[in-house]
Scaffold this motif. Structure first.
Motif, PDB file in Angstrom:
ATOM      1  N   HIS A 179       0.839  -1.194   0.000  1.00 11.55           N
ATOM      2  CA  HIS A 179       0.000   0.000   0.000  1.00 11.55           C
ATOM      3  C   HIS A 179       0.875   1.245   0.000  1.00 11.55           C
ATOM      4  O   HIS A 179       1.647   1.467   0.922  1.00 11.55           O
TER       5      HIS A 179
ATOM      6  N   CYS B 117      -9.877   9.806  -3.557  1.00 14.01           N
ATOM      7  CA  CYS B 117      -9.232   8.603  -4.092  1.00 14.01           C
ATOM      8  C   CYS B 117      -9.847   7.380  -3.406  1.00 14.01           C
ATOM      9  O   CYS B 117     -10.794   7.513  -2.634  1.00 14.01           O
TER      10      CYS B 117
ATOM     11  N   THR C  56      -4.313  -6.051  -5.419  1.00 15.62           N
ATOM     12  CA  THR C  56      -4.115  -4.846  -6.220  1.00 15.62           C
ATOM     13  C   THR C  56      -4.998  -4.895  -7.463  1.00 15.62           C
ATOM     14  O   THR C  56      -5.408  -5.985  -7.896  1.00 15.62           O
TER      15      THR C  56
ATOM     16  N   LYS D  15      -7.803   6.167 -13.916  1.00 11.42           N
ATOM     17  CA  LYS D  15      -6.907   5.060 -13.563  1.00 11.42           C
ATOM     18  C   LYS D  15      -7.127   3.893 -14.535  1.00 11.42           C
ATOM     19  O   LYS D  15      -6.176   3.280 -15.014  1.00 11.42           O
TER      20      LYS D  15
END
Ligand SMILES: Nc1nc2c(ncn2[C@@H]2O[C@H](COP(=O)(O)OP(=O)(O)OP(=O)(O)O)[C@@H](O)[C@H]2O)c(=O)[nH]1
Ligand SMILES: [Zn+2]
Length: 350
Positions: free
Chosen positions: A201, A215, A299, A336
């Protein structure tokens, strides 16, 4: 004043430096429980005595056996004993990576075996001894200090971290190239043969500590910790890579540009940065300290997957971590996916 570490009893601090410390060493398919066992067994040519020392329940017993058979010690022992010690101390650290990391983390301090009984291997108790074992340990340390992954991070200390999900053991490391302080939060017992569930992280002060909804970081952080506890064991690595590596103040600059219409990638680029400035190579140091060779990685980020693999870490499985989508981060998450390739389900970013 010289900065010196004096060690002796294996259970005391820096006891891992002692030959009495438990440190399995495999040689020709047999496992010696300590370097002390191996060292004493080499004094003899009689395989029965060697076997008896090998079988000794404790290193003290191995030592006592070698005294008991003192009249059968081989003729050239005094000439070879230092080489034998150098070999087995090196193997002890080579085969037990956690110990090699701890050895390297002693920095450049003088290592002294503080032994009242021994003025050859130790300091003789009053400092007049030769400290040959300490010197060998420093030679071995020199070797590992210049070698990856031992030179990537230094472990400093560990302590309990109770959280709302469970109690983690927190390990503090210093990255050697940058001086940055990183954490590994370990939950449960890690089995060296099973890939643990982990999260790497990257720090996001605004999301992780200040509840930002710009975010998804804070949401991912709590879910990752919860998932690790539910899995029974795992590790959350907290990496000090604020703002994808540009730092907190630059991230505020990037947010300012985003307030004026830029997306998260354009904002970085206008500031003269690449979209993602993170380097994960130092993670190998922390993973090797924890004896982790392969992982199940939480992830959504394909760059993170590639970077971790190219740092030599095997990813057994990628575990998606889709959390915290809300009106404030809708565009951020879409960018993203579109520009950084994040692997999100359609429903997550619609
Ligand atoms: N420069 C910049 N950094 C940001 C922005 N929003 C979040 N960050 C940073 O991006 C990083 C997010 O890291 P991670 O939580 O590891 O997320 P990720 O790389 O997207 O990948 P996964 O969450 O693993 O899928 C943190 O360092 C945040 O501080 C932004 O708009 N600009
Ligand atoms: Zn964030």
């Amino acid at each position: 004043m010289i900065d010196e570490i004096k060690f002796y009893e294996p259970q005391d601090s820096y006891g891992f430096l002692s030959n009495f410390a438990p440190a399995p060493i495999t040689l020709s398919d047999v496992v010696w429980p300590t370097s002390e066992h191996y060292y004493h067994a080499q004094k003899f040519v009689d395989p029965a005595i060697q076997q008896q020392i090998f079988n000794a329940e404790t290193p003290d017993e191995a030592f006592n056996l070698s005294r008991q058979y003192a009249d059968q010690v081989k003729d050239d022992w005094m000439e070879v004993r230092e080489a034998v010690m150098r070999y087995i101390v090196f193997e002890k650290f080579r085969q037990n990576p956690r110990l090699a990391h701890l050895l390297v983390s002693t920095g450049d301090r003088v290592l002294t075996e503080h032994s009242h009984k021994d003025a050859f291997w130790g300091d003789g108790g009053d400092g007049s001894g030769r400290n040959t074992l300490g010197k060998i340990l420093m030679e071995v340390r020199n070797y590992f200090s210049n070698k990856e992954p031992y030179n990537l991070v230094h472990f400093v200390e560990s302590a309990k971290l109770p959280t709302q999900w469970g109690t983690f053991q927190m390990y503090g490391f210093v990255e050697q190239a940058t001086g940055k302080e990183h954490l590994a939060l370990v939950y449960g017992d890690l089995d060296p043969d099973t890939p643990p569930l982990i999260r790497l992280h990257s720090e996001c002060l605004t999301g992780d500590a200040l509840f930002s909804a710009r975010c998804d970081c804070g949401f991912q952080l709590s879910r990752a910790m919860e998932n690790i506890v539910n899995a029974g064991s795992g590790v959350l690595f907290y990496l000090r890579q604020e703002g994808r590596g540009i730092g907190l103040i630059n991230k505020i600059r990037a947010y300012h540009l985003q307030d004026q219409g830029a997306d998260t990638v354009e904002a970085n680029e206008r500031l003269g940065f690449a979209a993602d400035m993170r380097d994960y190579s130092f993670c190998r140091g922390m993973l090797s300290f924890l004896n982790i060779k392969s992982v199940n990685l939480m992830t959504n980020n394909p760059r993170k997957v590639r970077a971790i693999e190219s740092a030599g870490i095997k990813i057994e499985k990628r575990v998606p971590l889709q959390e915290g989508n809300n009106p404030h981060n809708e565009n951020y998450l879409k960018t993203k996916a579109a520009k950084l390739g994040h692997m999100f389900d359609k429903e997550f970013i619609k």
